[in-house]
Motif scaffolding. Structure first.
Motif, mmCIF file in Angstrom:
data_model
loop_
_atom_site.group_PDB
_atom_site.id
_atom_site.type_symbol
_atom_site.label_atom_id
_atom_site.label_comp_id
_atom_site.label_asym_id
_atom_site.label_seq_id
_atom_site.Cartn_x
_atom_site.Cartn_y
_atom_site.Cartn_z
ATOM 1 N N GLY A 166 -97.281 141.903 -23.329
ATOM 2 C CA GLY A 166 -97.557 142.599 -22.060
ATOM 3 C C GLY A 166 -98.579 141.819 -21.238
ATOM 4 O O GLY A 166 -99.145 140.831 -21.712
ATOM 5 N N VAL A 167 -98.800 142.267 -20.002
ATOM 6 C CA VAL A 167 -99.738 141.517 -19.159
ATOM 7 C C VAL A 167 -101.190 141.951 -19.391
ATOM 8 O O VAL A 167 -102.117 141.216 -19.090
ATOM 9 N N GLY A 168 -101.369 143.156 -19.903
ATOM 10 C CA GLY A 168 -102.734 143.626 -20.127
ATOM 11 C C GLY A 168 -103.378 144.117 -18.846
ATOM 12 O O GLY A 168 -102.703 144.243 -17.820
ATOM 13 N N SER A 169 -104.665 144.377 -18.920
ATOM 14 C CA SER A 169 -105.326 144.958 -17.747
ATOM 15 C C SER A 169 -105.848 143.858 -16.818
ATOM 16 O O SER A 169 -105.903 142.686 -17.176
ATOM 17 N N TYR A 170 -106.223 144.302 -15.604
ATOM 18 C CA TYR A 170 -106.677 143.353 -14.590
ATOM 19 C C TYR A 170 -107.576 144.086 -13.602
ATOM 20 O O TYR A 170 -107.315 145.249 -13.263
ATOM 21 N N GLY A 171 -108.624 143.397 -13.160
ATOM 22 C CA GLY A 171 -109.548 143.991 -12.187
ATOM 23 C C GLY A 171 -108.834 144.470 -10.925
ATOM 24 O O GLY A 171 -109.200 145.484 -10.351
ATOM 25 N N GLY A 172 -107.825 143.741 -10.509
ATOM 26 C CA GLY A 172 -107.077 144.114 -9.312
ATOM 27 C C GLY A 172 -105.873 144.991 -9.633
ATOM 28 O O GLY A 172 -105.031 145.229 -8.761
ATOM 29 N N GLY A 173 -105.780 145.456 -10.880
ATOM 30 C CA GLY A 173 -104.645 146.296 -11.286
ATOM 31 C C GLY A 173 -103.555 145.451 -11.921
ATOM 32 O O GLY A 173 -103.320 144.311 -11.507
ATOM 33 N N PRO A 174 -102.866 145.997 -12.953
ATOM 34 C CA PRO A 174 -101.857 145.224 -13.686
ATOM 35 C C PRO A 174 -100.693 144.757 -12.802
ATOM 36 O O PRO A 174 -100.115 143.702 -13.055
ATOM 37 N N GLU A 175 -100.419 145.518 -11.735
ATOM 38 C CA GLU A 175 -99.306 145.131 -10.859
ATOM 39 C C GLU A 175 -99.582 143.792 -10.175
ATOM 40 O O GLU A 175 -98.714 142.924 -10.091
ATOM 41 N N ARG A 176 -100.809 143.613 -9.728
ATOM 42 C CA ARG A 176 -101.186 142.340 -9.092
ATOM 43 C C ARG A 176 -101.139 141.196 -10.120
ATOM 44 O O ARG A 176 -100.737 140.087 -9.805
ATOM 45 N N LYS A 177 -101.569 141.516 -11.344
ATOM 46 C CA LYS A 177 -101.566 140.488 -12.384
ATOM 47 C C LYS A 177 -100.136 140.013 -12.629
ATOM 48 O O LYS A 177 -99.865 138.808 -12.700
ATOM 49 N N ARG A 178 -99.222 140.969 -12.714
ATOM 50 C CA ARG A 178 -97.811 140.640 -12.926
ATOM 51 C C ARG A 178 -97.289 139.757 -11.778
ATOM 52 O O ARG A 178 -96.645 138.731 -12.003
ATOM 53 N N LEU A 179 -97.629 140.149 -10.548
ATOM 54 C CA LEU A 179 -97.185 139.368 -9.382
ATOM 55 C C LEU A 179 -97.716 137.935 -9.424
ATOM 56 O O LEU A 179 -96.984 136.980 -9.143
ATOM 57 N N LEU A 180 -98.986 137.789 -9.791
ATOM 58 C CA LEU A 180 -99.587 136.453 -9.857
ATOM 59 C C LEU A 180 -98.899 135.600 -10.924
ATOM 60 O O LEU A 180 -98.614 134.426 -10.701
ATOM 61 N N LEU A 181 -98.621 136.216 -12.083
ATOM 62 C CA LEU A 181 -97.987 135.457 -13.161
ATOM 63 C C LEU A 181 -96.543 135.091 -12.803
ATOM 64 O O LEU A 181 -96.053 134.017 -13.155
ATOM 65 N N GLU A 182 -95.888 135.974 -12.058
ATOM 66 C CA GLU A 182 -94.531 135.662 -11.597
ATOM 67 C C GLU A 182 -94.560 134.510 -10.594
ATOM 68 O O GLU A 182 -93.752 133.589 -10.649
ATOM 69 N N LEU A 183 -95.516 134.600 -9.699
ATOM 70 C CA LEU A 183 -95.681 133.555 -8.683
ATOM 71 C C LEU A 183 -95.881 132.189 -9.333
ATOM 72 O O LEU A 183 -95.388 131.167 -8.853
ATOM 73 N N GLU A 184 -96.589 132.174 -10.455
ATOM 74 C CA GLU A 184 -96.900 130.917 -11.134
ATOM 75 C C GLU A 184 -95.812 130.499 -12.114
ATOM 76 O O GLU A 184 -95.905 129.446 -12.741
ATOM 77 N N GLY A 185 -94.813 131.349 -12.281
ATOM 78 C CA GLY A 185 -93.717 131.013 -13.176
ATOM 79 C C GLY A 185 -94.013 131.258 -14.646
ATOM 80 O O GLY A 185 -93.253 130.843 -15.519
#
Lengths: 189, 162
Positions: A166-185
């Motif tokens: 899973g992506v785990g938690s994130y200061g900006g919320g897990p949804e943003r974390k997922r988006l960033l990781l998708e953006l980076e491939g």
């Protein structure tokens, strides 16, 4: 007599030219929201998500880095366009000096410094990062360091994931974390 | 000498400077305009730069508004003095009781040696012709305290003139 944008910009420019601004800040609109970006003479010192509250963020900066905080689009232009470009996928890396003074614990600063070596597209677990920072077993403390990262996106705490999956938690919320990781491939949509 | 009387910084933290610009820029510009008309933007900018320069030495976050008003008052004085030294009169007519620039100049010379707070009190009372309630608002104190400041300033002025 409401100050015009022009007058405010002239005041900010004069303050910066006379070396009176300890920290400059401005906002940047990105696909993941309107971010506040602040920088000192050492580098970018704060990136804040809209949920964090501008007043609180600036107050924290004033308290720890000095009260002479000045709003300037011009002075923050380069780092803002790097972040914007990164989130629009037109810039591949954010190559910019970082000021980690807002992170006052040396261990946490060490974790974040180690984290800057994790490149785009890669991820690391909390345990692995703890080991790299010289404290194997301190996965939880490493998680705290990531959660308190004053410069998210630039120092890529979104690249730290739980070993259980899973992506785990994130200061900006897990949804943003997922988006960033998708953006980076690192993650497929 | 007496260290216990010093304010230890760190107990009250100052707001980020730009917060003051956002909160008070509007009224400082309006006030500067009443003092120097067309040069208000320059004078207000100079005032904020002076404030920024000394901001780290401010020991308390209280009364920052009054502090800004004192600074802009002084900046306006300096500006008018500089102008008149260059043989020019302040642009336009000042919106004050003392309409004649020459009279205004004499008034400024007269009160020039007094403390900044005494100057501000006298200027607000006799040039701007404000009541004590308004003077208090401007200086960040009660109207009773404003009355006291004006009378103290008048006494100081009288003492200097005799």
């Amino acid at each position: 007599m409401i100050p015009t944008t022009e007058w405010l910009e002239q005041l900010a420019d004069a303050a910066i030219d006379q070396g009176l601004a300890e920290v400059t800040y401005a906002h940047v609109d990105t696909p993941i929201g309107r971010l506040l970006v602040a920088e000192s003479d050492r580098g970018v010192c704060r990136v804040a998500f809209p949920e964090e509250g501008v007043d609180e963020v600036l107050q924290e900066i004033a308290q720890h880095l000095g009260p002479r905080v000045v709003r300037s689009d011009r002075a923050t232009g380069r780092i803002r366009s790097l972040i914007e470009g990164y989130l629009l996928s037109t810039t591949k890396i954010i190559d910019y000096p970082v000021d980690l003074r807002l992170m006052r614990s040396p261990f946490r600063r060490g974790v974040l410094k180690e984290l800057t070596k994790v490149t785009r597209g890669a991820v690391v677990t909390y345990g692995q990062l703890a080991a790299r920072a010289g404290r194997p077993g301190a996965a939880r403390a490493t998680g705290t360091a990531c959660a308190l990262n004053p410069v998210p996106i630039v120092v890529p705490c979104h690249r730290v994931v739980p070993s259980a999956g899973g992506v785990g938690s994130y200061g900006g919320g897990p949804e943003r974390k997922r988006l960033l990781l998708e953006l980076e491939g690192a993650l497929t949509p | 000498m007496n260290h216990s009387a010093r304010v230890v910084s760190g107990t009250t933290s100052l707001p980020p400077f730009w917060r003051l610009v956002e909160l008070h820029g509007d009224e400082i510009l309006t006030y500067a305009r009443r003092l120097v008309r067309d040069d208000a933007e320059d004078v207000a900018q100079e005032a904020f730069l002076r404030a920024l320069r000394s901001y780290p030495r401010v020991t308390s976050g209280d009364h920052l508004r009054a502090w800004l008003f004192r600074i802009v008052t002084t900046a306006a004085f300096d500006h008018s003095h500089k102008r008149s030294r260059h043989g020019r009169m302040p642009a336009g007519e000042t919106q004050t009781v003392v309409d004649d620039p020459f009279e205004l100049e004499r008034f400024n010379d007269l009160i020039g040696g007094l403390s900044v707070s005494a100057q501000a009190a006298l200027r607000l009372r006799f040039i701007d012709d404000l009541g004590y309630d308004d003077i208090g608002k401007r200086l960040g104190c009660t109207s009773v305290a404003a009355r006291q400041r004006v009378s103290t300033a008048v006494r100081a002025l009288r003492k200097r003139l005799t």
